[in-house]
Design an enzyme around this catalytic site. Structure first.
Site, mmCIF file in Angstrom:
data_model
loop_
_atom_site.group_PDB
_atom_site.id
_atom_site.type_symbol
_atom_site.label_atom_id
_atom_site.label_comp_id
_atom_site.label_asym_id
_atom_site.label_seq_id
_atom_site.Cartn_x
_atom_site.Cartn_y
_atom_site.Cartn_z
ATOM 1 N N ARG A 150 8.315 107.189 62.747
ATOM 2 C CA ARG A 150 8.973 105.800 63.093
ATOM 3 C C ARG A 150 8.371 104.876 62.256
ATOM 4 O O ARG A 150 6.984 105.079 61.624
ATOM 5 C CB ARG A 150 8.845 105.325 64.578
ATOM 6 C CG ARG A 150 9.387 106.259 65.391
ATOM 7 C CD ARG A 150 9.358 105.799 66.782
ATOM 8 N NE ARG A 150 8.386 106.518 67.557
ATOM 9 C CZ ARG A 150 7.887 106.194 68.486
ATOM 10 N NH1 ARG A 150 8.249 104.914 69.092
ATOM 11 N NH2 ARG A 150 6.791 106.422 69.169
ATOM 12 N N HIS A 187 26.212 58.227 59.907
ATOM 13 C CA HIS A 187 26.603 57.519 61.056
ATOM 14 C C HIS A 187 26.693 58.492 62.255
ATOM 15 O O HIS A 187 26.096 58.443 63.331
ATOM 16 C CB HIS A 187 27.831 56.763 61.030
ATOM 17 C CG HIS A 187 28.001 55.712 62.032
ATOM 18 N ND1 HIS A 187 29.004 56.173 62.901
ATOM 19 C CD2 HIS A 187 27.779 54.637 62.804
ATOM 20 C CE1 HIS A 187 29.047 55.404 64.202
ATOM 21 N NE2 HIS A 187 28.325 54.309 63.746
ATOM 22 N N ARG A 203 17.913 49.973 67.682
ATOM 23 C CA ARG A 203 18.851 49.312 66.642
ATOM 24 C C ARG A 203 19.724 48.474 67.226
ATOM 25 O O ARG A 203 20.839 48.967 67.946
ATOM 26 C CB ARG A 203 19.467 50.509 65.934
ATOM 27 C CG ARG A 203 18.706 51.478 65.171
ATOM 28 C CD ARG A 203 19.600 52.637 64.815
ATOM 29 N NE ARG A 203 18.911 53.390 63.526
ATOM 30 C CZ ARG A 203 18.450 54.591 63.558
ATOM 31 N NH1 ARG A 203 18.554 55.195 64.846
ATOM 32 N NH2 ARG A 203 18.098 55.277 62.654
ATOM 33 N N ARG A 218 14.332 46.221 66.842
ATOM 34 C CA ARG A 218 14.552 45.852 65.379
ATOM 35 C C ARG A 218 15.802 44.750 65.312
ATOM 36 O O ARG A 218 16.938 44.884 65.844
ATOM 37 C CB ARG A 218 15.212 47.269 64.835
ATOM 38 C CG ARG A 218 15.529 46.890 63.133
ATOM 39 C CD ARG A 218 16.097 48.007 62.318
ATOM 40 N NE ARG A 218 17.217 48.374 62.693
ATOM 41 C CZ ARG A 218 17.716 49.401 62.024
ATOM 42 N NH1 ARG A 218 17.229 50.124 61.284
ATOM 43 N NH2 ARG A 218 19.134 49.628 62.452
ATOM 44 N N ASN A 226 15.008 57.237 56.531
ATOM 45 C CA ASN A 226 16.205 57.312 56.051
ATOM 46 C C ASN A 226 16.527 56.897 54.787
ATOM 47 O O ASN A 226 16.980 57.074 53.829
ATOM 48 C CB ASN A 226 17.274 57.051 57.218
ATOM 49 C CG ASN A 226 16.890 57.796 58.510
ATOM 50 O OD1 ASN A 226 16.238 58.832 58.382
ATOM 51 N ND2 ASN A 226 17.271 57.048 59.599
ATOM 52 N N ASP A 227 16.159 55.279 55.036
ATOM 53 C CA ASP A 227 16.617 54.506 53.930
ATOM 54 C C ASP A 227 15.436 54.665 52.722
ATOM 55 O O ASP A 227 15.890 54.579 51.385
ATOM 56 C CB ASP A 227 16.671 52.957 54.152
ATOM 57 C CG ASP A 227 18.087 52.402 54.984
ATOM 58 O OD1 ASP A 227 19.021 52.488 54.092
ATOM 59 O OD2 ASP A 227 18.066 51.666 55.861
ATOM 60 N N CYS A 237 9.896 55.993 61.650
ATOM 61 C CA CYS A 237 11.119 55.968 62.875
ATOM 62 C C CYS A 237 12.301 56.388 62.288
ATOM 63 O O CYS A 237 13.358 56.244 62.615
ATOM 64 C CB CYS A 237 11.132 54.612 63.273
ATOM 65 S SG CYS A 237 11.594 53.414 62.055
HETATM 66 C C1 PEP Z 1 15.770 54.188 58.450
HETATM 67 O O1 PEP Z 1 16.079 53.821 57.320
HETATM 68 O O2 PEP Z 1 14.805 55.200 58.320
HETATM 69 C C2 PEP Z 1 16.039 53.811 59.818
HETATM 70 C C3 PEP Z 1 15.420 54.320 60.714
HETATM 71 O O3 PEP Z 1 17.353 52.752 59.956
HETATM 72 P P1 PEP Z 1 18.533 53.148 59.940
HETATM 73 O O4 PEP Z 1 18.788 54.788 60.129
HETATM 74 O O5 PEP Z 1 19.241 52.398 61.076
HETATM 75 O O6 PEP Z 1 18.999 52.655 58.456
HETATM 76 MG MG MG Z 2 17.102 51.849 57.601
#
Ligand code: PEP
Ligand code: MG
Length: 862
Positions: free
Chosen positions: A90, A438, A545, A601, A751-752, A814
């Site tokens: 095996r 979104h 937000r 925010r 994110n941004d 965040c």
């Molecule tokens: C970001 O930009 O990381 C963020 C948390 O804000 P949003 O996604 O609302 O632009």
């Molecule tokens: Mg942002």
């Protein structure tokens, strides 16, 4: 020790002296890293004095040499076993999950032994043993086409002679009779199978390194066929799906290997069972022995094990033990029970559960056993699964919800206008978008299963149809299932597993929190989100937000009036109406969070996002505002920007249209006083988005301080608040030293920040991201897994410079990365105070953070 298993006799010496072929004894030099997991497990069983047949382990090196054509000393291996025994080989890969070639049983069967076994076991059993070996050997070793044996329909001695005849006809050779020749050929075949390309790719897909080795174990066979109660089976003490204690498995009289699990096999249940006869009734002594052995294995191997056993004339032999396969929910319960039974420490239970798999517990899932008709695979943007009739507009989704009919909202991409439709739907599917677009962000926040970037389907939203690559067309009302965990769009309604936030989950989370050394907050925009955050024991809200609050029915129109106001007094009138609504929102959030910090925010998106994009929407707005449609259209056009994400949004609105932030600040402070009346004192956190220059912060801070002073004097009560900056432009990170002295906290919006660092649109990157990842341009989607090298560098710079200028500044993240175990490790190393993520990812983050802290204490990686 049972004498038949005594391994340390003089015969062992020949093999023991050879590092490549080792008789498994309690103290033989056998390790998972040199001989594989199965060999090591067998040694553990031998140490427990369990009735394990004699076994010789071949090391990775030995097997590699076999594949290259150099056999070990076969006579020495055979010399370890009783000459009348049959053998099996095996696989033993380092991690059993990496698989390996199938086992070969009954090596050593030949004409002479067949005659002997006819006397001891009877002709039927003897023929069955020989037949099985010839068939396996022919197909896997001699590589004959299985069809060669199509005409062999008989069983027993007749079938055997037909099969041997077929073998001879096909190969022009008699079936090999020498056990040494048989064993050598089997070893060579198994060793070469492991080196083959497809086997290599398969195990690499399961995480094995390219040069993973294979060990082999040669074990004495206990036939499982013959006189008295003989047979084989598997047993485990826990249910693989639920993890609950339950003896499960099957036993089949007169069988070998895993025959008992074969579909349609007339197998017995193990314990007494209303559904049919059981081993417990048939051979109670053997059943008792098995249970005792399995419990000992669980305790001493410190793991829930599946036991592979053979019963020979009433007595039990243990052939093997493998880790019980388990669902995510079973993994949690098994780890917790092992700790509660004192078998492993709590810390180890925390370490044993993969945080990524918690997602499966927190949401409904497609049953892993269910059949899947996969239409296409998109980006798995929000986990969980849901089935519903498809609809193509938010209005249809709301109508469907009003009829209590679950529906799936299908859009090319969603915009803030779709929020109500998303609330009404059970899942969302979009053609465009990536992990931070979104639909994805809102879906995760709401715990709504969501797939984005499903560009394999043709979205004909006007015709209200979806066309699959195979030509199938789905129209409004057709039923699909969205599996947001895997990204698969499925046809119809597969079986589901419910979410499982049971007592074991809560216990594990409690243990995790005791270890954790970084805070976990939730991104929550609405009271419902905040409640989810509380339920998952988030330590506060790290990002609210506020713009999402304006999409509630009844508010959008007021918001639009505010945007359309031509004069400052007109704007003030609309803001006056929005103020109490916002104040109520914040009061509710503060109340739900019961004194835990809430970071609000200020308004972030470009204003034109609130304006109607469709003709119908524009007509409705014209009606509400008593304007001509053409006025509305002109205004919408005038406000549109070439690049809105880099346009008039965030703090830039705060500087140029300051009344909006004034109203929000007032609402926050009035809500602070309101909520503090009946509960713990609230210290709100106010966050300014999209900052890139110190002066922006100074301007906004001055106005907010003024509003705070005004509210305190009007109400006759003082209060504290904390003002902070959202770090989401590269410039803010580079200039953190001059920004931080004006702030109490810096929260990195990754994110941004990712979008701007890469110059990569977060809404459009999904279109080509998979090509980029496939070709190795990016190792992962940077919107999904934090790019520690580039974006991370900015985070570190921002954190260091911010802290140097203001040592008490609170640091956090965040963006969507906040819930990702790999990103949490980065933030913890960089000395961040907390991470904030979607409420449904809070448990994942809590567990991942605890594992990092434990690994740190133990001085290793999780
Ligand atoms: C970001 O930009 O990381 C963020 C948390 O804000 P949003 O996604 O609302 O632009
Ligand atoms: Mg942002």
């Amino acid at each position: 020790m049972n004498p038949s298993y005594a391994a340390g006799n003089s015969k062992g010496a020949a093999v023991q002296n050879n590092p490549d072929t080792t008789l498994i004894t309690p103290d033989a030099p056998v390790a998972a890293t040199t001989h594989g997991g199965r060999a090591k497990c067998l040694q553990r069983l031998v140490r427990l004095d369990l009735p394990v047949p004699r076994t010789v382990a071949l090391s990775f090196d030995a097997v590699h040499q076999i594949a290259e054509g150099q056999l070990p000393d076969i006579d020495a291996i055979l010399g370890e076993f009783n000459p009348t025994s049959l053998l099996c080989v095996r696989p033993s890969s380092e991690d059993p999950d990496w698989g390996g070639p199938g086992a070969v049983l009954n090596i050593g069967m030949n004409d002479a032994r067949y005659v002997d076994l006819c006397d001891t076991l009877g002709p039927t059993a003897a023929a069955a043993l020989y037949l099985r070996f010839v068939q396996t050997y022919a197909v896997h070793v001699a590589r004959l086409d299985p069809d060669v044996f199509d005409d062999v329909v008989e069983e027993g001695p007749q079938g055997l002679s037909e099969m041997l005849h077929a073998y001879e006809t096909e190969t022009d050779e008699v079936f090999p009779q020498e056990p040494g020749e048989q064993l050598g050929a089997v070893l060579r075949t198994m060793a070469r199978a492991w080196e083959g390309t497809s086997a290599r790719l398969l195990r690499q897909a399961k995480g094995a390194p390219a040069d993973a080795g294979l060990g082999l174990v040669v074990q004495e066979m206990i036939p499982g066929l013959g006189l008295g109660e003989s047979g084989s089976g598997v047993l485990q003490l826990a249910n693989s799906t639920t993890g609950l204690p339950q003896i499960t498995g099957r036993y089949l009289s007169q069988s070998q290997g895993r025959d008992a699990l074969g579909a349609g096999a007339p197998s017995l249940y193990l314990g007494c069972d209303p559904r049919g006869p059981s081993l417990e009734e048939k051979a109670p002594g053997a059943f008792d022995d098995l249970k005792t052995h399995a419990a000992l294995m669980r305790e001493k191997l410190r793991e829930e094990m599946q036991v592979e056993f053979v019963i020979e004339n009433g007595s039990v032999h243990i052939l093997d033990g493998v880790r019980v396969q388990r669902s995510s929910r079973a993994a949690v319960r098994i780890a917790v029970r092992l700790a509660q039974d004192g078998i492993i420490p709590e810390q180890e239970a925390v370490m044993r559960v993969d945080p990524h798999t918690l997602n499966e517990l927190l949401h409904r899932q497609v049953d892993p056993e269910a059949e899947r008709d996969v239409l296409t695979t998109g980006i798995a943007a929000s986990p969980g699964a849901a089935t519903g009739k498809i609809v193509f507009t938010s209005a249809e989704a709301q109508a469907s919800a009003a009829r209590s009919e679950p529906c799936i909202l299908i859009r090319r991409e969603t915009s803030p206008e779709d929020i109500r439709g998303m609330h009404a739907a059970v899942a969302v599917l979009t053609e465009k978008g990536g992990i931070t677009s979104h639909a994805a962000v809102i879906g995760r926040g709401m715990g709504l299963p969501c797939i984005v970037g499903a560009s394999g389907l043709r979205f004909q939203t006007k015709k209200k149809a979806l066309m699959a690559p195979d030509g199938r067309i789905f129209k409004t009302g057709d039923v699909l299932t969205i599996d947001g965990t895997s990204g698969q769009v499925l046809v119809g309604e597969p079986a589901m597993l419910e979410a499982a936030l049971d007592d074991s989950f809560q216990t594990l989370m409690g243990w995790a929190d005791k270890e954790r050394d970084i805070g976990i907050r939730a991104n929550a925009d609405t009271p419902a989100d905040a409640q989810t955050a509380r339920n998952f024991d988030a330590q506060g809200i790290g990002l609210c937000r506020t713009e999402h609050m304006f999409f509630e029915p009844g508010r959008l129109t007021v918001m639009r009036e505010m945007i359309f106001a031509e004069t400052s007094s007109g704007r003030a009138a609309a803001l006056e109406r929005l103020l109490p609504m916002q104040r109520d929102d914040f009061t509710q959030l503060f109340r739900i969070m019961q004194g835990k910090p809430v970071c609000i925010r200020l308004f972030d998106p470009p204003l034109h996002e609130f304006l109607p994009a469709t003709r119908t929407g524009q007509r409705e707005l014209a009606e509400a505002l008593d304007l001509q449609v053409s006025d509305v259209t002109r205004r919408v056009e005038a406000m549109s920007e070439y690049n809105p994400m880099l346009g008039l949004r965030g703090v830039r609105l705060g500087v140029t249209v300051p009344e909006i932030y004034d109203m929000q600040a007032r609402a926050i402070f009035e809500a602070t006083l309101e909520a503090s009346k009946h509960g713990a004192a609230v210290v709100p956190e106010v966050m300014i988005p999209l900052v890139s220059a110190k002066r922006e912060v100074e301007l906004v801070k001055a106005r907010i301080d003024t509003v705070a002073a005004a509210v305190a004097s009007e109400m006759g009560t003082d209060f504290d608040y904390r003002l902070g900056v959202m770090m989401e432009t590269p410039r803010a990170c580079l200039r953190a030293d001059e920004i931080s002295p004006n702030t109490a906290f810096l929260s990195f919006g990754t994110n941004d920040l990712t979008q701007m660092t890469y110059g990569l649109s977060r809404d459009d990157a999904g279109r080509f991201m998979s090509a980029y990842v496939q070709q190795g341009v990016f190792t992962e989607d940077p919107f999904h897994v934090l790019d520690t090298e580039g974006v991370g560098e900015l985070l570190k710079l921002g954190a260091e410079r911010g802290r140097a200028a203001q040592p008490n500044v609170t640091l956090s993240i965040c963006g969507e990365h906040g819930g990702n175990p790999e990103s949490i490790a980065f933030c913890r190393d960089a000395g961040f105070d907390y991470v904030s993520c979607s409420p449904f990812r809070v448990p994942v983050a809590r567990l991942a953070a605890a594992q990092l802290a434990i690994a740190h204490k133990l001085g290793g990686d999780p």
